[in-house]
Scaffold this active site. Structure first.
Site, short mmCIF file in Angstrom:
data_model
loop_
_atom_site.label_atom_id
_atom_site.label_comp_id
_atom_site.label_asym_id
_atom_site.label_seq_id
_atom_site.Cartn_x
_atom_site.Cartn_y
_atom_site.Cartn_z
N ASN A 9 0.88 -1.17 0.00
CA ASN A 9 0.00 0.00 0.00
C ASN A 9 0.92 1.22 0.00
O ASN A 9 1.49 1.57 1.02
CB ASN A 9 -0.88 -0.03 1.27
N LYS A 11 0.24 4.22 -0.26
CA LYS A 11 -0.37 5.43 0.32
C LYS A 11 -0.10 6.62 -0.62
O LYS A 11 0.00 6.42 -1.83
CB LYS A 11 0.15 5.67 1.74
N HIS A 95 -9.45 1.35 4.65
CA HIS A 95 -8.18 1.52 5.36
C HIS A 95 -8.42 2.47 6.54
O HIS A 95 -9.21 3.41 6.43
CB HIS A 95 -7.10 2.07 4.42
N GLU A 97 -6.84 4.89 7.62
CA GLU A 97 -6.64 6.31 7.31
C GLU A 97 -7.88 6.89 6.63
O GLU A 97 -8.22 8.05 6.81
CB GLU A 97 -5.36 6.48 6.47
N GLU A 166 -5.71 -4.71 10.50
CA GLU A 166 -4.66 -3.73 10.74
C GLU A 166 -4.97 -2.96 12.02
O GLU A 166 -5.75 -2.01 11.99
CB GLU A 166 -4.58 -2.74 9.57
P1 PGA Z 1 2.74 0.35 7.67
O1 PGA Z 1 1.30 0.57 7.02
O2 PGA Z 1 3.28 -0.95 7.13
O3 PGA Z 1 3.55 1.55 7.23
O4 PGA Z 1 2.55 0.30 9.16
C1 PGA Z 1 0.43 -0.50 6.83
C2 PGA Z 1 -0.86 0.00 6.22
O5 PGA Z 1 -1.30 1.09 6.58
O6 PGA Z 1 -1.47 -0.68 5.37
#
Ligand code: PGA
Length: 244
Positions: A9, A11, A95, A97, A166
């Site tokens: 991901n 982002k 997700h 976020e 997550e």
């Molecule tokens: P991270 O993010 O591996 O940077 O902790 C995981 C995600 O948000 O899918």
């Protein structure tokens, strides 16, 4: 036996030049293996670039969200059928976020999962508790409620989902759930999925997965791979996780 799936991901990271280098390194470094699959979920403007770089390789690609609406007056939104036109196999939905920064409710996430399925792609439905929820002892209720909303929306198509657990407190913090801790939640999710006829779908773990902790996490009975944020931006790290 369920195979392993590792999804990057990205982002809101990347640029045409750095993406080209990363995608090229992934293509050069990834050898297709039975029972192991990888994919990258990139920002919308780079879907065409991912498609051009990855078509004909063993690496799939996808988006990080998609609108629950098919088309129309939704300025700034991107519809699932649009994403599908770029050859995407996956779209992440829900997700943390998106849930916490952009206020997506479980009902919206469920509608997005349905839209992604309708466009012929696989939704990667994310669930996870915040630190306050974990401390309050409500982890199980929170993740089950989030899953429940998606299952209620997709009905018989539950077996076409990917689900990612997550824990919000583990995302981007360097603090991973201990393998046993993650496994306990995965077992719970697996049991619920089994009742929906979806016992065999990939159940991914995400949250500070790195090359040095991926092996222990992926060795757990109900952890079928990972959703990788930060470590997906370096080909070497991402490939090491994918091979773990
Ligand atoms: P991270 O993010 O591996 O940077 O902790 C995981 C995600 O948000 O899918």
């Amino acid at each position: 036996m369920r195979g392993k799936l590792v999804v990057g991901n990205w982002k809101m990271n990347g640029g045409l030049a750095s993406n080209a280098a990363l995608l090229q390194a992934l293509v050069a470094g990834w050898r297709a293996e039975p029972g192991r699959a990888i994919a990258v979920c990139v920002p919308f403007p780079y879907l065409a670039q991912a498609q051009a770089a990855l078509t004909g390789t063993a690496i799939a690609w996808g988006a990080q969200t998609a609108s629950e609406h098919r088309s129309g007056a939704y300025t700034g939104e991107v519809a699932a059928p649009m994403v599908a036109e770029f050859g995407c196999r996956y779209a992440i939905v829900g997700h943390s976020e998106r849930r916490h920064i952009y206020g997506e409710t479980s009902a919206v996430v469920a509608a997005k999962a349905l839209a992604v399925l309708a466009a012929g792609m696989t939704p990667i439905v994310c669930v996870g508790e915040t630190l306050a929820e974990r401390d309050a002892g409500t982890t199980e209720d929170v993740v089950l409620q989030q899953l429940e909303a998606a299952l209620a929306a997709v009905g018989e198509a539950a077996a076409k989902l990917v689900v990612a657990y997550e824990p919000v407190w583990a995302i981007g913090t360097g603090r991973t759930a201990a393998p046993g801790e993650a496994q306990a939640v995965h077992a719970l999710l697996r049991a619920r999925l089994a009742r929906a006829g979806a016992a065999e779908i990939p159940l991914l773990y995400g949250g500070s997965v790195k090359a040095d902790n991926a092996g222990a996490l992926f060795a757990m009975k109900d952890i079928d791979g990972g959703l990788i944020g930060g470590a997906a931006l370096q080909a070497g790290d991402f490939l090491a996780i994918a091979r773990a």
